[in-house]
Scaffold this motif. Structure first.
Motif, short mmCIF file in Angstrom:
data_model
loop_
_atom_site.label_atom_id
_atom_site.label_comp_id
_atom_site.label_asym_id
_atom_site.label_seq_id
_atom_site.Cartn_x
_atom_site.Cartn_y
_atom_site.Cartn_z
N THR A 1 -67.84 95.08 30.89
CA THR A 1 -69.03 95.14 31.72
C THR A 1 -68.70 94.70 33.15
N ILE A 2 -69.21 95.42 34.11
CA ILE A 2 -69.10 95.01 35.52
C ILE A 2 -70.42 94.33 35.87
N TRP A 3 -70.34 93.03 36.17
CA TRP A 3 -71.54 92.23 36.38
C TRP A 3 -71.86 92.09 37.86
N CYS A 4 -73.15 92.09 38.13
CA CYS A 4 -73.65 91.83 39.48
C CYS A 4 -74.62 90.66 39.39
N MET A 5 -74.54 89.73 40.34
CA MET A 5 -75.54 88.67 40.45
C MET A 5 -76.51 89.05 41.56
N LYS A 6 -77.78 88.87 41.30
CA LYS A 6 -78.78 88.97 42.36
C LYS A 6 -79.32 87.57 42.61
N TYR B 1 -76.86 90.37 46.69
CA TYR B 1 -76.20 90.95 45.51
C TYR B 1 -74.71 90.66 45.60
N ILE B 2 -74.16 90.14 44.51
CA ILE B 2 -72.74 89.76 44.49
C ILE B 2 -72.09 90.35 43.24
N ILE C 1 -70.25 100.95 41.79
CA ILE C 1 -70.63 100.48 43.12
C ILE C 1 -71.46 101.55 43.84
N ARG C 2 -71.03 102.81 43.71
CA ARG C 2 -71.78 103.88 44.35
C ARG C 2 -73.22 103.92 43.83
N ASN C 3 -73.37 103.83 42.50
CA ASN C 3 -74.72 103.93 41.93
C ASN C 3 -75.59 102.73 42.33
N LEU C 4 -74.96 101.56 42.41
CA LEU C 4 -75.71 100.38 42.88
C LEU C 4 -76.20 100.61 44.31
N CYS C 5 -75.35 101.19 45.14
CA CYS C 5 -75.74 101.43 46.54
C CYS C 5 -76.81 102.52 46.64
N ILE D 1 -76.85 91.10 36.23
CA ILE D 1 -77.21 92.49 35.95
C ILE D 1 -75.93 93.27 35.66
N SER D 2 -75.93 94.06 34.60
CA SER D 2 -74.81 94.97 34.35
C SER D 2 -74.97 96.19 35.25
N ILE D 3 -73.91 96.54 35.99
CA ILE D 3 -73.99 97.74 36.84
C ILE D 3 -73.06 98.84 36.35
N GLY D 4 -72.43 98.64 35.20
CA GLY D 4 -71.57 99.70 34.68
C GLY D 4 -70.48 99.12 33.80
#
Ligand SMILES: [Ca+2]
Ligand SMILES: [Ca+2]
Ligand SMILES: [Ca+2]
Ligand SMILES: [Ca+2]
Ligand SMILES: [Zn+2]
Length: 669
Positions: free
Chosen positions: A31-36, A95-96, A180-184, A21-24
């Protein structure tokens, strides 16, 4: 680049378990990637507690990203074959974000392609052109105590744009911290972990210790869970100053715990209270040598799994009955203690493994409302009717809560020979023990009665201590077919540095002289010192923090069964205190209660399992794969796989439920 390739491979190999998932977008547009990672990964299952892991906020701390990719791969590759991994992935949403700071990481990669780059901050175009000095320190840019470093060193944070800890123009000024803030805000994280390196520490809230205080329940969580996470990596836990020896303002961990707390669930631009912590990593320096990478990744993988267990319903289980059973119809006592941040019903049952005829019904505990709450109960069993004195009884406690299963295998002996026992309740310590260095009975802690035995009765132990308590008589194992040491302990000791060895000897004359063998038990650890800087040296010891009274059971190896003069002792040793090391270098030490040595002198009946084949093979990642085939009876629930380098003192590697194919991996052969 490699990381994105790995993520794409994982997504294509395990599409139902992992999403990318792109988180920003970073300040340079990456792209800052997040794995779920979860079962039914495309579904947001609100029943599954969520946990977040961050890597590479600091771009030069290379192992932090690598270890999180390793963790993700470990979960995915072991999902099919490892019940604990499968339960975790099925009942958590993990989430990583392996690289919070892609610009800094790519800058290091471009300028130091074989490692060693020193860019820590993001790549905002501010600060001097000297390599490594541009940018904002992302882990000083969060919104709790931001830019408030009054009275602290510059490591706390700095207004100097070229400083390594430049805190930025305002809290959350950077797109990376905003992501990170928006993901939280968007998720419901229960706990979050920010991986850094290097140094074997968990750096806990608060970064500014004088500004905040912690309530008892939170303190208990931040004591118990980091101690579990650090069981095999030797990490020591404390607030920023206690561990890394400087204060921190505007770090992620404090904002997670304190910042933007919602007043109702789902309030916009708010989040719940998130139990945040920073992890450092062992090994040397920011760029670990390649020889350490696999070991560090394994150590951090175990830690990450422990945190993921702890965000949901999760408990400690203790077996309460004495190792010596004298009744053919005993009531088997247990206690459970809440360790996790969730609170689901807990069901406790007994799986009979050997010489048990009938088992009573499971016990369900509906709630443990407060963190650390305990419940004690019992399940009746009847033993095999023709069971002779000295025979072993084996069963497992099976504890199920919120989809997670915890097993605890127990061995008891029916009417064994008691060699020695001490409830620590009466008389002088010297009646039973030869002591040196200060061991004595104490009333300040006990498992039962009013007293226990401790190595430092008044306050903390000292640096460079050696303190011995030896059972003052030797004992005869020349006719033994099995022999066990059982006791309860509670301890606070500097992890991997200050150690309690459990030792036996056959050539002592007083418990002090002679040569001694270190025994391994249920809770001992025996890691090498290669990345944790500890003192275990591959030899078993109790160490670290365990504030719950815990039963230790140790099988004396069969190699001692030819001696009629066996000696037993506890040997406590501490390291020297070191400047800039760890605030709690010295601690309260060990309490021992309800000590017992028992033996059996009759030929033992063996397990009703017939092995057809058993093979072991070394895999490329230096783990060992064990495979076996067996005929089992219908009563059989699982295999407990134990290992030993000496033929005695076996320790558990893993459990495998009794559904073929039987296959487990030993991660640390
Ligand atoms: Ca799920
Ligand atoms: Ca006692
Ligand atoms: Ca110490
Ligand atoms: Ca003490
Ligand atoms: Zn860092």
């Amino acid at each position: 680049g490699t990381r994105c390739t790995k993520m794409d491979q994982m997504v294509s190999n395990f599409p139902s378990l992992i999403q990318k998932i792109s988180i920003g977008t970073s300040i340079e547009g990456r792209t800052i990637w997040c794995m779920k990672i979860s079962d039914n990964v495309a579904t947001d299952d609100t029943d599954e507690p969520e946990v977040l892991y961050l890597g590479l906020q600091h771009a030069r701390e290379a192992i932090t990203g690598t270890s999180l990719i390793f963790f993700a791969q470990y979960l995915l590759q072991n999902y099919a074959g490892n019940a604990a991994v499968r339960e975790l992935v099925d009942h958590r949403e993990i989430y990583i974000v392996p690289c919070v700071n892609p610009d800094g990481y790519y800058f290091n990669e471009a300028n130091n392609p074989s490692g060693g780059g020193m860019q820590r901050k993001n790549r905002r175009n501010i600060g001097s052109d000297v390599t490594g000095q541009k940018g904002v320190d992302l882990n000083r840019n969060y919104g709790s105590d931001w830019a408030d470093c009054a009275g602290a060193s510059s490591a706390c944070g700095s207004s100097g744009t070229s400083n390594e800890t430049y805190w930025g123009a305002s809290a959350f000024s950077e797109p990376e911290t905003q992501a990170i803030r928006n993901l939280c805000y968007a998720r419901n994280f229960v706990a979050a972990f920010d991986q850094h390196c290097s140094g074997p520490y968990y750096s806990l809230p608060f970064g500014r210790r004088s500004y905040h205080s912690m309530n008892t329940a939170d303190r208990n969580f931040y004591t118990a869970v980091p101690a579990l996470m650090g069981k095999y990596n030797g990490h020591r836990a404390g607030d920023s100053y206690a561990t890394v020896q400087y204060e921190v303002a505007g770090g992620a961990k404090d904002w997670w715990l304190l910042g933007d707390i919602e007043t109702y669930p789902g309030e916009p631009n708010k989040k719940g209270k998130i139990y945040g912590m920073t992890g450092e990593a062992g090994g040397g320096g920011f760029w670990a040598p390649s020889s350490q990478i696999i070991e560090l990744c394994k150590n951090l993988c175990f830690q990450n799994m422990q945190l993921a267990f702890s965000v949901g319903s999760y408990v400690d289980v203790q077996d309460l009955n004495d190792i010596a059973l004298s009744s053919a119809g005993p009531s088997m006592g247990f206690s459970i203690k809440r360790l996790g941040l969730g609170d689901q019903p807990v069901t406790v049952s007994i799986i009979p493994l050997q010489n048990i005829q009938t088992v009573g019904t499971p016990v369900t505990i509906n709630a443990l409302p407060q963190y650390g709450d305990t419940y004690a109960g019992a399940i009746p069993v009847t033993l095999h009717p023709s069971l002779g004195n000295g025979q072993q009884i084996k069963f497992a406690w099976k504890v199920e809560t919120g989809g997670i299963t915890i097993y605890d295998t127990v061995t008891k002996i029916y009417n064994p020979v008691t060699v020695f026992s001490d409830a620590m309740e009466s008389g002088l310590v010297t009646a039973n023990w030869n002591v040196s260095g200060g061991w004595n009975y104490t009333t300040s802690a006990f498992n039962a009665g009013t007293r226990s035995l401790t190595e430092s009765p008044v306050g903390n132990y000292s640096a460079n201590d050696t303190r011995i308590a030896a059972y003052k008589n030797s004992f005869d194992l020349s006719n033994a077919t099995a022999a066990y040491i059982s006791f309860w302990s509670r301890h606070r000791a500097e992890n991997f540095r200050d150690l309690l060895r459990i030792q036996v000897s056959t050539n002592s004359t007083d418990g002090m002289n002679g040569s001694w063998t270190n025994l391994s038990g249920r809770h001992t650890v025996q890691e090498t010192n290669s990345t944790n800087q500890g003192r275990l040296g591959g030899q078993p010891a109790l160490t670290g923090i365990r504030e719950t009274w815990t039963k230790e059971v140790i099988e004396i190896p069969a190699s001692f069964y030819n001696s009629n003069q066996v000696w037993f002792r506890f040997e406590f040793t501490s390291d020297g205190t070191a400047a800039n090391d760890f605030e709690n270098d010295l601690d309260d030490g060990f309490y021992i209660d309800d000590f017992k040595i028992v033996k059996s002198t009759v030929p033992l009946i063996t397990l009703p399992v017939k092995f057809i084949s058993f093979t072991g093979s070394l895999l490329p990642d230096e783990t060992i794969q064990l495979k076996w085939e067996a005929e089992t009876d219908a009563e059989h629930d699982y295999f407990e796989i134990e290992k030993s380098a000496t033929g005695g003192g076996f320790v558990s590697i893993n459990r495998r439920i009794s559904i073929p194919p039987y296959r487990i991996i030993d991660e640390t052969p």
